[in-house]
Write an enzyme that holds these catalytic residues in place. Structure first.
Site, PDB file in Angstrom:
ATOM      1  N   SER A 144      10.784  10.101  -7.299  1.00  0.00           N
ATOM      2  CA  SER A 144      10.245  11.454  -7.185  1.00  0.00           C
ATOM      3  C   SER A 144      11.282  12.330  -6.494  1.00  0.00           C
ATOM      4  CB  SER A 144       8.967  11.443  -6.336  1.00  0.00           C
ATOM      5  OG  SER A 144       8.588  12.760  -5.996  1.00  0.00           O
ATOM      6  N   TYR A 158       4.405   9.155   1.123  1.00  0.00           N
ATOM      7  CA  TYR A 158       4.720   9.067  -0.314  1.00  0.00           C
ATOM      8  C   TYR A 158       6.231   9.203  -0.522  1.00  0.00           C
ATOM      9  CZ  TYR A 158       4.987  10.715  -5.188  1.00  0.00           C
ATOM     10  OH  TYR A 158       5.314  10.888  -6.515  1.00  0.00           O
TER      11      TYR A 158
HETATM   12  P1  NAD Z   1      -1.168   9.956 -12.901  1.00  0.00           P
HETATM   13  O1  NAD Z   1      -2.116   9.901 -11.771  1.00  0.00           O
HETATM   14  O2  NAD Z   1      -1.625  10.505 -14.190  1.00  0.00           O
HETATM   15  O3  NAD Z   1      -0.542   8.522 -13.190  1.00  0.00           O
HETATM   16  C1  NAD Z   1      -0.468   7.510 -12.228  1.00  0.00           C
HETATM   17  C2  NAD Z   1      -0.956   6.244 -12.865  1.00  0.00           C
HETATM   18  O4  NAD Z   1      -0.864   5.168 -11.916  1.00  0.00           O
HETATM   19  C3  NAD Z   1      -2.424   6.357 -13.280  1.00  0.00           C
HETATM   20  O5  NAD Z   1      -2.573   5.909 -14.608  1.00  0.00           O
HETATM   21  C4  NAD Z   1      -3.144   5.438 -12.298  1.00  0.00           C
HETATM   22  O6  NAD Z   1      -4.282   4.816 -12.845  1.00  0.00           O
HETATM   23  C5  NAD Z   1      -2.058   4.422 -11.999  1.00  0.00           C
HETATM   24  N1  NAD Z   1      -2.347   3.759 -10.726  1.00  0.00           N
HETATM   25  C6  NAD Z   1      -2.609   4.327  -9.540  1.00  0.00           C
HETATM   26  N2  NAD Z   1      -2.895   3.402  -8.621  1.00  0.00           N
HETATM   27  C7  NAD Z   1      -2.808   2.200  -9.251  1.00  0.00           C
HETATM   28  C8  NAD Z   1      -3.020   0.860  -8.831  1.00  0.00           C
HETATM   29  N3  NAD Z   1      -3.378   0.546  -7.589  1.00  0.00           N
HETATM   30  N4  NAD Z   1      -2.846  -0.111  -9.755  1.00  0.00           N
HETATM   31  C9  NAD Z   1      -2.507   0.186 -11.007  1.00  0.00           C
HETATM   32  N5  NAD Z   1      -2.294   1.430 -11.473  1.00  0.00           N
HETATM   33  C10 NAD Z   1      -2.460   2.429 -10.592  1.00  0.00           C
HETATM   34  O7  NAD Z   1       0.088  10.786 -12.382  1.00  0.00           O
HETATM   35  P2  NAD Z   1       1.571  10.956 -12.956  1.00  0.00           P
HETATM   36  O8  NAD Z   1       2.022  12.246 -12.440  1.00  0.00           O
HETATM   37  O9  NAD Z   1       1.647  10.680 -14.404  1.00  0.00           O
HETATM   38  O10 NAD Z   1       2.343   9.830 -12.125  1.00  0.00           O
HETATM   39  C11 NAD Z   1       3.165   8.834 -12.725  1.00  0.00           C
HETATM   40  C12 NAD Z   1       4.291   8.494 -11.759  1.00  0.00           C
HETATM   41  O11 NAD Z   1       5.129   9.643 -11.605  1.00  0.00           O
HETATM   42  C13 NAD Z   1       3.837   8.105 -10.359  1.00  0.00           C
HETATM   43  O12 NAD Z   1       4.609   7.000  -9.897  1.00  0.00           O
HETATM   44  C14 NAD Z   1       4.141   9.347  -9.541  1.00  0.00           C
HETATM   45  O13 NAD Z   1       4.367   9.053  -8.181  1.00  0.00           O
HETATM   46  C15 NAD Z   1       5.380   9.855 -10.240  1.00  0.00           C
HETATM   47  N6  NAD Z   1       5.657  11.279  -9.992  1.00  0.00           N
HETATM   48  C16 NAD Z   1       4.813  12.248 -10.437  1.00  0.00           C
HETATM   49  C17 NAD Z   1       5.106  13.578 -10.142  1.00  0.00           C
HETATM   50  C18 NAD Z   1       4.231  14.725 -10.602  1.00  0.00           C
HETATM   51  O14 NAD Z   1       4.459  15.878 -10.179  1.00  0.00           O
HETATM   52  N7  NAD Z   1       3.243  14.502 -11.452  1.00  0.00           N
HETATM   53  C19 NAD Z   1       6.253  13.905  -9.421  1.00  0.00           C
HETATM   54  C20 NAD Z   1       7.067  12.888  -8.988  1.00  0.00           C
HETATM   55  C21 NAD Z   1       6.771  11.570  -9.288  1.00  0.00           C
END
Ligand code: NAD
Length: 249
Positions: A144, A158
């Site tokens: 991230s 985080y």
């Molecule tokens: P999201 O919430 O749609 O996706 C996260 C996924 O992780 C979900 O499908 C959730 O069910 C799964 N998850 C959460 N806890 C879990 C657990 N204990 N066991 C198994 N699965 C689990 O959000 P996203 O934005 O698509 O996030 C995907 C990745 O991108 C994450 O690692 C997040 O930290 C990273 N990220 C997102 C952003 C943003 O702005 N959206 C920015 C930086 C990094």
């Protein structure tokens, strides 16, 4: 062309779901992992099948090491090998200063975002490494922009886990470079997904858009495109790198 196989964790929503669909369109069969959103995972699976991919849906909590072992055992029964892993599952929590963070919150954050991601990568290495009879492969981790910015007053916990993912990406890439495995990461910035609502800030992406040099939030599809590039032969000499997908932020 022979189809390849990818396992994507957290693929029932957001960046994971968009990556599953793009992988399916890019000649991958797709293992779609979810934790609690079975409906989302089933829908992603159907969409992937519509573009010709073979899919399987797997449930596991990546914060639980036994669940991770079971996930990979089920993957082995479903697919002949693993060419790529997208280590995408992750959580945020509600915004807080460090003096408000409970031990329970910190343990959950670290066990899902860092320990879970390392254990998932370990299982992938055991299947991909030429040292263990594998054909090599690619691991793409989800870091991230927070890993570099720190997320003060919101999510320093985080941010710390994601900084851990960056250095894990570098260290692991060195460790397995001679075993046919490339390891890279993307660092998304502000991306429009449900993760912000899960952290109690549903409007966060819109609210933060003016702070992005490109003046907008990114999309899950833009992250998926970067992930598929890192998975592809076009990135054959790229390992140990974390790629910013931040609109310049
Ligand atoms: P999201 O919430 O749609 O996706 C996260 C996924 O992780 C979900 O499908 C959730 O069910 C799964 N998850 C959460 N806890 C879990 C657990 N204990 N066991 C198994 N699965 C689990 O959000 P996203 O934005 O698509 O996030 C995907 C990745 O991108 C994450 O690692 C997040 O930290 C990273 N990220 C997102 C952003 C943003 O702005 N959206 C920015 C930086 C990094």
């Amino acid at each position: 062309m022979t189809r390849k196989t990818v396992l994507i964790t957290g693929a029932s929503s957001g960046i994971g779901a968009a990556t599953a669909l793009l992988a399916a369109k890019s000649n991958y069969d797709v293992g779609i992992h979810y934790n609690s959103d079975e409906r989302g995972a089933t829908l992603v699976s159907q969409l992937c099948q519509e573009v010709g991919a073979t899919t399987r849906v797997f449930q596991a909590n990546v914060g639980d090491s036994d669940d991770i072992t079971r996930l990979f055992n089920e993957f082995d029964l479903a697919f002949p090998k693993m060419d790529a892993l997208v280590n995408n599952a992750g959580i945020v929590d509600v915004p807080a200063r460090v003096d408000e963070m409970t031990p329970m919150r910190l343990h959950r954050m670290v066990s899902v975002n860092l320990v879970g991601a390392i254990l998932v990568a370990k299982e992938a290495v055991l299947r991909m490494s030429t040292q263990y009879g594998g054909d090599g492969g690619v691991i793409v981790n989800l870091s991230s922009a927070a890993a570099r910015l720190g997320s003060a007053n919101q999510y320093v916990d985080y941010a710390a886990t994601k900084a851990g993912i960056d250095i894990f990406t570098k260290g692991l890439s060195d460790e397995v470079a001679n075993e046919g495995i490339r390891v890279a990461a993307i660092r998304p910035g502000i991306i429009e997904t449900a993760i912000h609502a899960k952290g109690g800030l549903p409007d966060r992406a819109d609210d933060m858009a003016p702070s992005v040099p490109m003046q907008r939030a990114g999309t899950a599809e833009e992250c998926a495109a970067a992930i598929l590039f890192l998975m592809s032969e076009d990135a054959s000499y790229i390992t140990g790198t974390s790629l910013d997908v931040t609109g310049g932020r």
